[in-house]
Enzyme design. Structure first.
Site, PDB file in Angstrom:
ATOM      1  N   TYR A 143       2.282 -27.879  10.310  1.00  0.00           N
ATOM      2  CA  TYR A 143       1.885 -28.878  11.394  1.00  0.00           C
ATOM      3  C   TYR A 143       3.045 -28.816  12.305  1.00  0.00           C
ATOM      4  O   TYR A 143       2.909 -29.223  13.390  1.00  0.00           O
ATOM      5  CB  TYR A 143       1.864 -30.323  10.885  1.00  0.00           C
ATOM      6  CG  TYR A 143       0.533 -30.620  10.255  1.00  0.00           C
ATOM      7  CD1 TYR A 143      -0.412 -29.628   9.830  1.00  0.00           C
ATOM      8  CD2 TYR A 143       0.098 -31.874   9.703  1.00  0.00           C
ATOM      9  CE1 TYR A 143      -1.425 -29.474   9.010  1.00  0.00           C
ATOM     10  CE2 TYR A 143      -1.055 -32.266   9.075  1.00  0.00           C
ATOM     11  CZ  TYR A 143      -1.801 -31.077   8.696  1.00  0.00           C
ATOM     12  OH  TYR A 143      -3.099 -31.277   7.992  1.00  0.00           O
ATOM     13  N   LYS A 194       0.457 -22.543  -3.201  1.00  0.00           N
ATOM     14  CA  LYS A 194      -0.575 -21.509  -2.818  1.00  0.00           C
ATOM     15  C   LYS A 194       0.508 -20.245  -3.002  1.00  0.00           C
ATOM     16  O   LYS A 194       0.442 -19.303  -2.398  1.00  0.00           O
ATOM     17  CB  LYS A 194      -1.189 -21.414  -1.772  1.00  0.00           C
ATOM     18  CG  LYS A 194      -2.377 -20.356  -1.363  1.00  0.00           C
ATOM     19  CD  LYS A 194      -3.633 -20.759  -2.422  1.00  0.00           C
ATOM     20  CE  LYS A 194      -4.669 -19.582  -2.055  1.00  0.00           C
ATOM     21  NZ  LYS A 194      -5.778 -19.559  -3.549  1.00  0.00           N
ATOM     22  N   ASP A 227      -6.247 -24.425  -4.791  1.00  0.00           N
ATOM     23  CA  ASP A 227      -7.657 -24.388  -4.894  1.00  0.00           C
ATOM     24  C   ASP A 227      -7.963 -24.887  -6.128  1.00  0.00           C
ATOM     25  O   ASP A 227      -8.951 -25.727  -6.545  1.00  0.00           O
ATOM     26  CB  ASP A 227      -8.294 -22.895  -4.639  1.00  0.00           C
ATOM     27  CG  ASP A 227      -7.247 -22.057  -5.244  1.00  0.00           C
ATOM     28  OD1 ASP A 227      -6.130 -22.049  -5.645  1.00  0.00           O
ATOM     29  OD2 ASP A 227      -7.759 -20.878  -5.455  1.00  0.00           O
ATOM     30  N   ASP A 251      -2.676 -33.546   2.848  1.00  0.00           N
ATOM     31  CA  ASP A 251      -3.625 -34.199   4.072  1.00  0.00           C
ATOM     32  C   ASP A 251      -4.932 -34.133   3.285  1.00  0.00           C
ATOM     33  O   ASP A 251      -5.712 -34.955   3.235  1.00  0.00           O
ATOM     34  CB  ASP A 251      -3.585 -33.437   5.267  1.00  0.00           C
ATOM     35  CG  ASP A 251      -4.217 -33.977   6.352  1.00  0.00           C
ATOM     36  OD1 ASP A 251      -4.440 -35.426   6.242  1.00  0.00           O
ATOM     37  OD2 ASP A 251      -3.962 -33.740   7.582  1.00  0.00           O
ATOM     38  N   ASP A 255      -7.570 -37.093   0.941  1.00  0.00           N
ATOM     39  CA  ASP A 255      -8.808 -37.552   1.551  1.00  0.00           C
ATOM     40  C   ASP A 255      -9.989 -37.206   0.469  1.00  0.00           C
ATOM     41  O   ASP A 255     -10.883 -38.001   0.317  1.00  0.00           O
ATOM     42  CB  ASP A 255      -9.251 -36.652   2.915  1.00  0.00           C
ATOM     43  CG  ASP A 255      -8.785 -37.445   4.029  1.00  0.00           C
ATOM     44  OD1 ASP A 255      -7.813 -38.266   3.970  1.00  0.00           O
ATOM     45  OD2 ASP A 255      -9.696 -37.659   5.151  1.00  0.00           O
TER      46      ASP A 255
END
Ligand code: NAD
Length: 366
Positions: A143, A194, A227, A251, A255
């Site tokens: 970000y 990752k 994943d 993030d 959710d």
């Protein structure tokens, strides 16, 4: 000493749920004889319309001077579509607050409340008893990484660039926050990255492992690729205690995990600069959801995420975990009594849910 609370309600349903949370906060402070000074200011689109900026320097000054911030939400179609240049901080009041106040540790508690088990899109037998925290790194990663932007290539195409970048010190401080949280819970930390394809992930895994080994041997650490983590949250969410991850993955995963609690409208969050061992910390408290433009202005938003965020404020900024428990108990009682907003299949308004929560606050025993 009276705590200074800066209220930044923002846009869309932000002012509706923040007003609800402030009512509950004032009620509980009054009952327990706790003093607080409230200040209010504009943020987000509302601030942009008034001043041309998403947060002003004057509001930043108030934020620096406050003990904590109660935040609603910012953004909406009117401002999301503006063609804006500049840094992420100049395009979002919330991002400027997080960065300048160094609120790098974003706690998102995920719980399956018995009262809402049948309402979740998850099967009740899969989520019963779920209680974990997603700890999202908030001040670094893709970000903010440079270079970023949309550029023109030699063959006349446009090219969008974002950069995922983490330094060792950024990873260390969020890892330590994760271990500290886990230490006082069930002593299990899951780190998500990752590392199989990303260099920043390789470093992330190396640093988290070292800190675990050298500083927190009593906490069991495991690593998951993001994943697999997404799949595990859906398959068996009870396995998690604290899950620490970067800005982008946190993030998204939080959710997804939100649906365990029945609705995005139920989820609170705390953003802290996480001083280990400090009983009273500076923090920004906000519901996880956004400005929900589709339901804004109708008085039907679920205020529970904002109200539970006030619970986290009482725990981390006021050092009163007992009062956080009380807020949670009051929200659960209201739900158990059938007071449910539209997102939970009911028809209670924001004001009715708020009144039900205030009515369910335990009386003070003399
Ligand atoms: P959103 O969270 O605003 O809404 C997603 C869905 O959840 C919508 O259907 C909405 O009606 C519902 N919802 C959200 N909060 C609810 C509540 N309290 N009660 C009942 N239902 C609720 O996400 P979005 O639609 O992707 O984004 C809308 C705007 O919010 C965008 O401008 C986005 O940039 C902004 N946003 C802000 C924040 C923040 O301020 N922290 C976070 C996310 C999105």
């Amino acid at each position: 000493m009276a705590k200074k609370i800066l209220v930044l309600a923002g846009d869309g349903v932000g002012p509706e749920v923040t007003a609800a949370a402030e009512i509950v906060l004032r009620a509980i402070l009054e009952r327990h004889g706790l003093a607080a000074i409230f200040e209010h200011a504009l943020v987000g689109g509302a601030c942009y319309d008034a001043t041309g900026e998403f947060i002003t320097d004057e509001t930043m000054r108030l934020a620096h001077g406050a003990d904590c911030i109660l935040f609603g939400s910012e953004g909406g179609p009117k401002w999301d579509e503006l063609e804006l240049s500049g840094t992420p901080e100049s395009r979002s009041g919330l991002i400027r607050l997080r960065r300048e106040l160094e609120l790098f540790a974003n706690l998102r508690p995920i719980r399956a409340l018995d009262e809402l088990l049948e309402f979740s899109t998850f099967r009740a037998d899969v989520i019963r008893g779920v209680d974990f925290i997603v700890l999202r790194e908030l001040c670094g990663g893709i970000y903010f990484g440079e270079p970023r932007g949309i550029v023109c290539t030699a063959d006349g195409q446009q090219r969008g660039i974002d950069t995922q970048v983490y330094t060792e010190s950024e990873i260390s401080r969020i890892a330590r926050a994760g271990f500290e949280l886990a230490r006082f819970r069930r002593r299990k930390l899951t780190s998500v990255d990752k590392a199989n394809v990303m260099e920043s992930g390789v470093l992330w895994r190396r640093v988290v492992s070292r800190i675990g080994r050298e500083e927190f041997p009593e906490v069991a650490l495991n690593h998951l690729y993001v994943d697999n983590a997404a799949m595990q949250i859906v398959r068996n969410p009870r396995q998690f205690d604290v899950l620490v991850t970067d800005n982008l993955f946190g993030d998204i995963l939080s959710d997804c995990a939100a649906m365990i609690s029945g609705s995005l409208g139920m989820l609170p969050s705390a953003s802290l600069s996480f001083a280990a061992g400090a009983k009273e910390q500076k923090g920004l408290y906000e519901p996880v959801h956004g400005s929900a433009p589709d339901i804004a202005g109708r008085g039907i938003a679920n205020p529970a995420g904002a109200i539970l965020s006030v619970g986290l404020m009482l725990k981390y900024t006021f050092g009163r975990a007992d009062l956080c428990d009380q807020v949670e108990h009051a929200v659960r009682t209201a739900l158990a009594n059938g007071c449910r907003s539209m997102d939970l299949g009911g028809n209670a308004t924001t004001a009715q849910v708020t009144d039900a929560v205030v009515a369910a606050l335990r009386p003070v025993l003399n």
